[in-house]
Motif scaffolding. Structure first.
Motif, PDB file in Angstrom:
ATOM      1  N   GLY A 483       0.811  -1.209   0.000  1.00 60.60           N
ATOM      2  CA  GLY A 483       0.000   0.000   0.000  1.00 60.60           C
ATOM      3  C   GLY A 483       0.846   1.261   0.000  1.00 60.60           C
ATOM      4  O   GLY A 483       0.505   2.265  -0.648  1.00 60.60           O
ATOM      5  N   ALA A 484       1.985   1.229   0.719  1.00 63.21           N
ATOM      6  CA  ALA A 484       2.865   2.398   0.727  1.00 63.21           C
ATOM      7  C   ALA A 484       3.462   2.648  -0.662  1.00 63.21           C
ATOM      8  O   ALA A 484       3.576   3.800  -1.111  1.00 63.21           O
ATOM      9  CB  ALA A 484       3.981   2.182   1.748  1.00 63.21           C
ATOM     10  N   ARG A 485       3.834   1.565  -1.386  1.00 59.77           N
ATOM     11  CA  ARG A 485       4.344   1.726  -2.741  1.00 59.77           C
ATOM     12  C   ARG A 485       3.247   2.285  -3.662  1.00 59.77           C
ATOM     13  O   ARG A 485       3.513   3.076  -4.558  1.00 59.77           O
ATOM     14  CB  ARG A 485       4.849   0.386  -3.272  1.00 59.77           C
ATOM     15  CG  ARG A 485       6.107  -0.119  -2.568  1.00 59.77           C
ATOM     16  CD  ARG A 485       6.599  -1.410  -3.203  1.00 59.77           C
ATOM     17  NE  ARG A 485       6.832  -1.193  -4.626  1.00 59.77           N
ATOM     18  CZ  ARG A 485       6.569  -2.091  -5.556  1.00 59.77           C
ATOM     19  NH1 ARG A 485       6.007  -3.253  -5.227  1.00 59.77           N
ATOM     20  NH2 ARG A 485       6.822  -1.840  -6.828  1.00 59.77           N
ATOM     21  N   TYR A 486       2.005   1.823  -3.443  1.00 61.76           N
ATOM     22  CA  TYR A 486       0.898   2.333  -4.271  1.00 61.76           C
ATOM     23  C   TYR A 486       0.656   3.823  -4.017  1.00 61.76           C
ATOM     24  O   TYR A 486       0.484   4.598  -4.959  1.00 61.76           O
ATOM     25  CB  TYR A 486      -0.366   1.533  -3.962  1.00 61.76           C
ATOM     26  CG  TYR A 486      -1.629   2.154  -4.496  1.00 61.76           C
ATOM     27  CD1 TYR A 486      -1.894   2.167  -5.857  1.00 61.76           C
ATOM     28  CD2 TYR A 486      -2.556   2.733  -3.627  1.00 61.76           C
ATOM     29  CE1 TYR A 486      -3.054   2.759  -6.350  1.00 61.76           C
ATOM     30  CE2 TYR A 486      -3.713   3.316  -4.106  1.00 61.76           C
ATOM     31  CZ  TYR A 486      -3.964   3.332  -5.473  1.00 61.76           C
ATOM     32  OH  TYR A 486      -5.105   3.913  -5.954  1.00 61.76           O
ATOM     33  N   ARG A 487       0.679   4.222  -2.747  1.00 64.34           N
ATOM     34  CA  ARG A 487       0.431   5.635  -2.432  1.00 64.34           C
ATOM     35  C   ARG A 487       1.566   6.537  -2.900  1.00 64.34           C
ATOM     36  O   ARG A 487       1.390   7.755  -3.013  1.00 64.34           O
ATOM     37  CB  ARG A 487       0.213   5.785  -0.929  1.00 64.34           C
ATOM     38  CG  ARG A 487      -1.109   5.214  -0.456  1.00 64.34           C
ATOM     39  CD  ARG A 487      -1.368   5.547   1.007  1.00 64.34           C
ATOM     40  NE  ARG A 487      -0.441   4.832   1.895  1.00 64.34           N
ATOM     41  CZ  ARG A 487      -0.625   3.616   2.339  1.00 64.34           C
ATOM     42  NH1 ARG A 487      -1.726   2.938   1.996  1.00 64.34           N
ATOM     43  NH2 ARG A 487       0.233   3.037   3.135  1.00 64.34           N
ATOM     44  N   ALA A 488       2.733   5.932  -3.164  1.00 62.86           N
ATOM     45  CA  ALA A 488       3.866   6.759  -3.652  1.00 62.86           C
ATOM     46  C   ALA A 488       3.789   7.017  -5.164  1.00 62.86           C
ATOM     47  O   ALA A 488       4.587   7.790  -5.699  1.00 62.86           O
ATOM     48  CB  ALA A 488       5.190   6.053  -3.332  1.00 62.86           C
ATOM     49  N   LEU A 489       2.831   6.376  -5.878  1.00 61.33           N
ATOM     50  CA  LEU A 489       2.690   6.581  -7.313  1.00 61.33           C
ATOM     51  C   LEU A 489       2.074   7.963  -7.593  1.00 61.33           C
ATOM     52  O   LEU A 489       1.419   8.544  -6.744  1.00 61.33           O
ATOM     53  CB  LEU A 489       1.786   5.487  -7.892  1.00 61.33           C
ATOM     54  CG  LEU A 489       2.322   4.050  -7.855  1.00 61.33           C
ATOM     55  CD1 LEU A 489       1.248   3.087  -8.330  1.00 61.33           C
ATOM     56  CD2 LEU A 489       3.581   3.908  -8.700  1.00 61.33           C
ATOM     57  N   PRO A 490       2.299   8.459  -8.811  1.00 60.62           N
ATOM     58  CA  PRO A 490       1.647   9.726  -9.179  1.00 60.62           C
ATOM     59  C   PRO A 490       0.128   9.609  -9.134  1.00 60.62           C
ATOM     60  O   PRO A 490      -0.450   8.533  -9.308  1.00 60.62           O
ATOM     61  CB  PRO A 490       2.147   9.979 -10.594  1.00 60.62           C
ATOM     62  CG  PRO A 490       3.435   9.207 -10.707  1.00 60.62           C
ATOM     63  CD  PRO A 490       3.258   7.992  -9.834  1.00 60.62           C
ATOM     64  N   VAL A 491      -0.521  10.731  -8.917  1.00 60.76           N
ATOM     65  CA  VAL A 491      -1.983  10.735  -8.737  1.00 60.76           C
ATOM     66  C   VAL A 491      -2.685  10.253 -10.018  1.00 60.76           C
ATOM     67  O   VAL A 491      -3.721   9.578  -9.940  1.00 60.76           O
ATOM     68  CB  VAL A 491      -2.469  12.139  -8.353  1.00 60.76           C
ATOM     69  CG1 VAL A 491      -3.981  12.182  -8.237  1.00 60.76           C
ATOM     70  CG2 VAL A 491      -1.806  12.586  -7.061  1.00 60.76           C
ATOM     71  N   ASN A 492      -2.138  10.559 -11.185  1.00 63.01           N
ATOM     72  CA  ASN A 492      -2.788  10.162 -12.432  1.00 63.01           C
ATOM     73  C   ASN A 492      -2.832   8.636 -12.599  1.00 63.01           C
ATOM     74  O   ASN A 492      -3.622   8.140 -13.403  1.00 63.01           O
ATOM     75  CB  ASN A 492      -2.063  10.780 -13.633  1.00 63.01           C
ATOM     76  CG  ASN A 492      -2.248  12.284 -13.673  1.00 63.01           C
ATOM     77  OD1 ASN A 492      -3.210  12.820 -13.141  1.00 63.01           O
ATOM     78  ND2 ASN A 492      -1.308  12.982 -14.305  1.00 63.01           N
TER      79      ASN A 492
END
Length: 494
Positions: A483-492
């Motif tokens: 989940g932390a890796r996912y939240r670090a992705l760009p918003v788009n």
């Protein structure tokens, strides 16, 4: 008899006599009174009547006492005689007892001597019995040894007799062989005589054959040189043919790689090779056991090293959006539709390219047992065709859609949903849809409705092992890391 003892006995008897006498019943005998005129006595004349009666009573008592004493004396004499007799009897008895004691003492000494002699005889008898037992045991051992020796000698005798019989048979056989050999020698001598003639003929033939061989050798050398030249020419021709074949294969591969495959063929091949994936996870909830079941239709992919089943995380019981939980059980299974073959992957892994992409690795044997095509990744030149084939919902619909590169997101391509050409079904691209290049290779998986994550290699970092008890793995930590890796992705890319 002792006088002191006699006096004690007499006093004892006398006291008993006085104590046992009933004085109140004793009648005093008085002399008869003479009858005559009663002349009153004058005071002072003669004795007083009361005193006379008392005297008379005392005289009578004394007479009785004297008689009793005389009887007691006689009785005492009898008792004394009886005691004397008893003392004599006692003395004789004591002498007899002493004699018996002496006899018993002599008898005891004799008994002890007899007992000692008996014990000595018993000891000697025991020793003799032990000697007899040892002698008997030795005799038994000697008898057994003698039997063994006799048995061994009998076996040796039988072996020697058998050996003698065998040697006699061999001697007879040798004699027969000798006679046969003499017969063969005679026949050989006859053959030698015949061969001598044959040798002479052979010498003549040999000379003729040597002449012919020289002729043939020269002809063979000439033919060998011709064959070498033909072989060299054939090798050159074969090399040329191999080079032409390699060039033809290269041309075919290049033509095939640069010729787009019809979307219908890609979709038909997907339907024939898709597999069904089932995932079940269980954990303890507030109101009891909480079980999540998920299923999807996907394909097998190989990156050159490992074969995987690719899924979107939303097609699994887990999520990278929610707070991670500690799951207790995880079951994974792969089946081919309308087939009974079943494969159970050992783990679930999150791809490094995007934490929303999940892979279930299996072995080559397990992949072969499913009997489906294993797709390769479009790693050589994934962008040679401007369009891709998108298959939605595990085969519910498919179509052709153009995509664009975005330098900001090197590992993703954006699909132009406005220009999608839907060949089957009315659908919109969504997460989990598979995207194929026009060469028939897997390009990637849709992570949302706009972007497709390019899968160029199947490298993983976070893994969850399947099993009946996975509490020790602390799945909450693994899911929170994803989940932390996912939240670090760009918003788009959300």
């Amino acid at each position: 008899m002792n006088k002191t003892l006699l006096l004690i006995i007499i006093d004892f008897l006398f006291l008993n006599l006085i104590a046992l006498t009933q004085w109140e019943k004793l009648e005093v005998s008085r002399p008869p009174v003479r009858l005559g005129p009663q002349i009153p006595a004058e005071p002072g004349d003669g004795p007083d009547p009361i005193e006379s009666d008392l005297v008379a009573a005392m005289q009578l008592s004394l007479a009785d006492e004297a008689a009793r004493r005389a009887a007691l004396a006689a009785e005492l004499d009898a008792t004394a005689q009886d005691l004397a007799a008893r003392e004599a009897q006692l003395a004789r008895t004591q002498e007899s007892l002493q004699q018996r004691e002496a006899n018993l003492q002599h008898l005891s000494e004799a008994q002890r001597a007899a007992e000692l002699a008996r014990q000595q005889r018993e000891a000697e008898a025991a020793l003799l019995a032990e000697e007899i037992q040892r002698a008997l045991a030795q005799a038994q051992r000697d008898a057994a040894l003698s039997r063994e020796q006799m048995q061994r000698l009998r076996l040796e005798l039988e072996a020697k007799e058998a050996e003698a019989a065998r040697q006699a048979a061999e001697m007879a056989k040798l004699e027969e062989q000798r006679l046969a050999a003499e017969t063969r020698v005679a026949a050989a001598q006859e053959q030698i005589q015949g061969l001598s003639v044959a040798v002479q003929v052979a010498e003549q033939e040999k000379q003729f054959l040597q002449t012919m061989a020289e002729t043939f050798r020269s002809q063979a050398d000439a033919e060998r040189e011709d064959r070498v030249r033909v072989q060299e020419h054939s090798v050159r021709l074969a090399q040329g043919i191999d080079e032409l074949a390699e060039e033809a294969d290269g041309l075919k591969r290049e033509i095939r790689e640069h010729r787009p495959i019809n979307a219908n063929l890609i979709y038909d091949e997907f339907l024939a090779n898709r597999i069904s994936v089932r995932l079940r996870a269980t954990r303890q909830g507030v109101f009891g056991k909480n079980t999540r079941d998920k299923s999807a239709l996907t394909i097998l992919v190989n990156d050159g090293q490992q074969t995987f089943v690719l899924l979107h995380v939303e097609d699994t019981p887990f999520s990278v959006v929610e707070q991670g939980s500690d799951w207790e059980q995880l079951k994974l299974s792969l089946t081919r539709p309308q087939e009974r073959t079943r494969v159970e992957p050992a783990q679930l892994a999150f791809l490094d390219v995007d934490p929303r992409l999940v892979a279930l690795p299996i072995s080559e044997e397990e992949a072969a047992s499913l009997g489906v095509k294993i797709y390769t990744l479009a790693t050589d030149d994934p962008f040679k065709f401007p369009e891709a084939v998108l298959i939605s919902g595990g085969g519910k619909g498919y179509g052709e859609v153009p995509f664009k590169l975005n330098p900001a997101y090197a590992r993703y391509v954006k699909l132009d949903n406005r220009l999608i050409k839907r060949l089957l079904g009315n659908f919109s691209p969504s997460r989990g849809d598979l995207v194929f290049s026009k060469s028939g290779q897997l390009l990637g998986i849709m992570v949302n409705k706009d972007y497709c994550a390019l899968v160029t290699q199947l490298s993983t970092r976070l893994r969850i092992r399947a099993g009946d008890d996975i509490r020790a793995q602390k799945t909450s930590t693994i899911l929170n890391a994803a989940g932390a890796r996912y939240r670090a992705l760009p918003v788009n890319l959300y």
